[in-house]
Structures are given as structure tokens and as C-alpha cells.
Write an enzyme that holds these catalytic residues in place. Structure first.
Site, PDB file in Angstrom:
ATOM      1  N   SER A 134       2.949   8.663   4.342  1.00  0.00           N
ATOM      2  CA  SER A 134       4.206   7.935   4.176  1.00  0.00           C
ATOM      3  C   SER A 134       4.763   8.270   2.803  1.00  0.00           C
ATOM      4  CB  SER A 134       3.945   6.430   4.274  1.00  0.00           C
ATOM      5  OG  SER A 134       5.058   5.680   3.831  1.00  0.00           O
ATOM      6  N   TYR A 147       0.150  -2.062   1.326  1.00  0.00           N
ATOM      7  CA  TYR A 147       0.551  -0.950   2.195  1.00  0.00           C
ATOM      8  C   TYR A 147       0.479   0.375   1.439  1.00  0.00           C
ATOM      9  CZ  TYR A 147       3.276   1.900   5.413  1.00  0.00           C
ATOM     10  OH  TYR A 147       3.688   2.892   6.274  1.00  0.00           O
TER      11      TYR A 147
END
Length: 240
Positions: A134, A147
Site C-alpha cells: 500500500s 494500518y
């Protein structure tokens, strides 16, 4: 470009990026083993496709399931680990259980899968392991401590595993997309902007995976960063 037929395991195959990758590989005639927490979303049989229900957050049962996969699919030569979920907030808003679950799904389960299936891949002259990272693996952000940490972990893991596999025929690649228009944002209070230049499509990420798989076996693509042309974050209005 390499046109070898693959036997690919894809996590998160029932939706979003994983589903787009599975669809593309099936269209090209590859064999696909799709892992999902809910295989009822696969509404009709597809030639070359096998659905397996796996709860990646349950690390107790995962090793036995992976052993069964290794036994049942000895021709496996490709891992595409696309499963994951997002939860954002200030650190103190997370329960200990939420922290554990997010890391279990986004990192630890992927390490388990690689650990279980890497010996099988190393038997081939040419195999690939592709992790879905990501943009959060590149830079920490406010309300993203947990995250981002899970994605930083994947990035470090991929880098180290690439070095470990350098003498074998196994290539290790990390794909870092920016915001992709998928179900990922359904449970979040923000989403990409509505203009097409504000988000990537799952099919575009699948095209990047296809590029990696078709590249020369003698070349390793370490990492690809994918971003929409214009990054715009849209915050949703709370329900009345």
C-alpha cells in the site's frame, strides 16, 4: 514476455483487487485457487477456478489448511497475497483485540502462507510471490499507526524474503497501490474523490500484476508504486 501457464493462489479473491486479478488470470487460461473468508460470493462454477474458504484472522487453523493446499495443488507456482482490510483511528481508539486481528490478517497470515508454500515454489524453475502492500507502506500517516505498521511489516518482509530467495527461481515483488475504488472504503469514514483521476481501478492493479508475471524470468521487479493521477480524499458525512 513470458507466457507460461500458471497455477496461482490468490488471497482475497472474492472482491476488489483479488477478484480482478483472479478474473484476468482465468481469462488467460491459468489455474486459480481463490482463498476467501466467504466463498458464497462465487455464485457459479468457473473453469480452472477452485474456491477455498479460509479465515486469515484465525492463525490457529491456518497452518493445517495450508498443508492441505500444498498437498492438493502440487503444481502451485504463484502466490498473490491480496487480502487485507483497513481500520483507522487514533491509537488509543483501538482495542488490543483489534490490533491483533489487523496484524493477523494484513501481515502474519501472509507470512504463514509464504512459510508453508515457499518450499513447493522452490521446486519449480520459475515461481513468483507477489505481496499487496500500500502507499501506507511508504509513509506513516495520522490515524494510520496500526494500518501503516502492518503494511511496513509486509514491505520489510518482502525485501528480506527477496534476498533469501535470490539463489532460487522464486521472484518476490511488492505492489504498493494508492487509493483503489473497491469495497475497502465501505466501512471507513473517507474514500477517494469521485473524479476518475482520483482513484485506481482494481483492473489497473491487476494489469500491474500481469506485467510482473509476464516479465523475463531473469529479471526481478522488486517493487511497484501505483497512484491515481490526482490524490483527493473525500470525507463522508456521518449518518443522521
Amino acid at each position: 514476455m513470458s507466457c507460461i501457464k500458471r497455477t496461482a493462489l490468490i488471497t482475497g479473491a472474492s472482491s476488489g483487487i483479488g477478484r480482478a486479478i483472479a478474473r484476468l488470470l482465468l481469462q488467460q487460461g491459468h489455474q486459480v485457487i481463490g482463498l476467501s473468508r466467504d466463498i458464497s460470493q462465487f455464485v457459479k462454477p468457473m473453469p480452472g477456478f477452485t474456491a477455498i474458504q479460509v479465515e486469515l484472522g484465525n492463525l490457529t487453523t491456518l497452518p493445517a489448511q495450508l498443508e492441505a493446499i500444498k498437498k492438493n495443488f502440487p503444481a502451485l507456482d504463484t502466490l498473490i497475497l491480496a487480502a487485507g482490510y483497513g481500520q483507522f483511528g487514533m491509537l488509543e481508539q483501538f482495542s488490543y483485540g483489534q490490533i491483533e486481528l489487523l496484524f493477523s490478517v494484513n501481515f502474519t497470515s501472509q507470512a504463514f502462507i509464504a512459510r508453508a508454500l515457499l518450499p513447493l515454489l522452490k521446486r519449480n524453475s520459475h515461481s513468483d510471490v507477489i505481496f499487496m502492500g500500500s502507499e501506507a507502506a511508504l509513509k506513516g500517516s495520522r490515524k494510520g499507526a496500526i494500518y501503516c505498521a502492518s503494511k511496513f511489516a509486509i514491505r520489510g518482509f518482502a525485501q528480506a524474503l527477496r534476498e533469501e530467495c535470490s539463489k532460487s527461481g522464486v521472484r518476490v515483488c511488492l505492489i504498493n497501490p494508492g487509493m483503489v475504488k473497491t469495497e475497502f472504503f465501505e466501512q471507513l469514514d473517507f474514500a477517494p474523490g469521485e473524479d476518475p483521476s482520483n482513484f485506481l481501478l482494481p483492473e489497473e492493479v491487476a494489469q500491474a500484476i500481469d506485467y510482473v508475471l509476464k516479465s523475463s524470468p531473469s529479471m526481478t521487479i522488486d517493487e511497484l508504486n501505483l497512484n491515481p493521477l490526482n490524490k483527493v480524499i473525500r470525507f463522508k458525512k456521518p449518518e443522521p
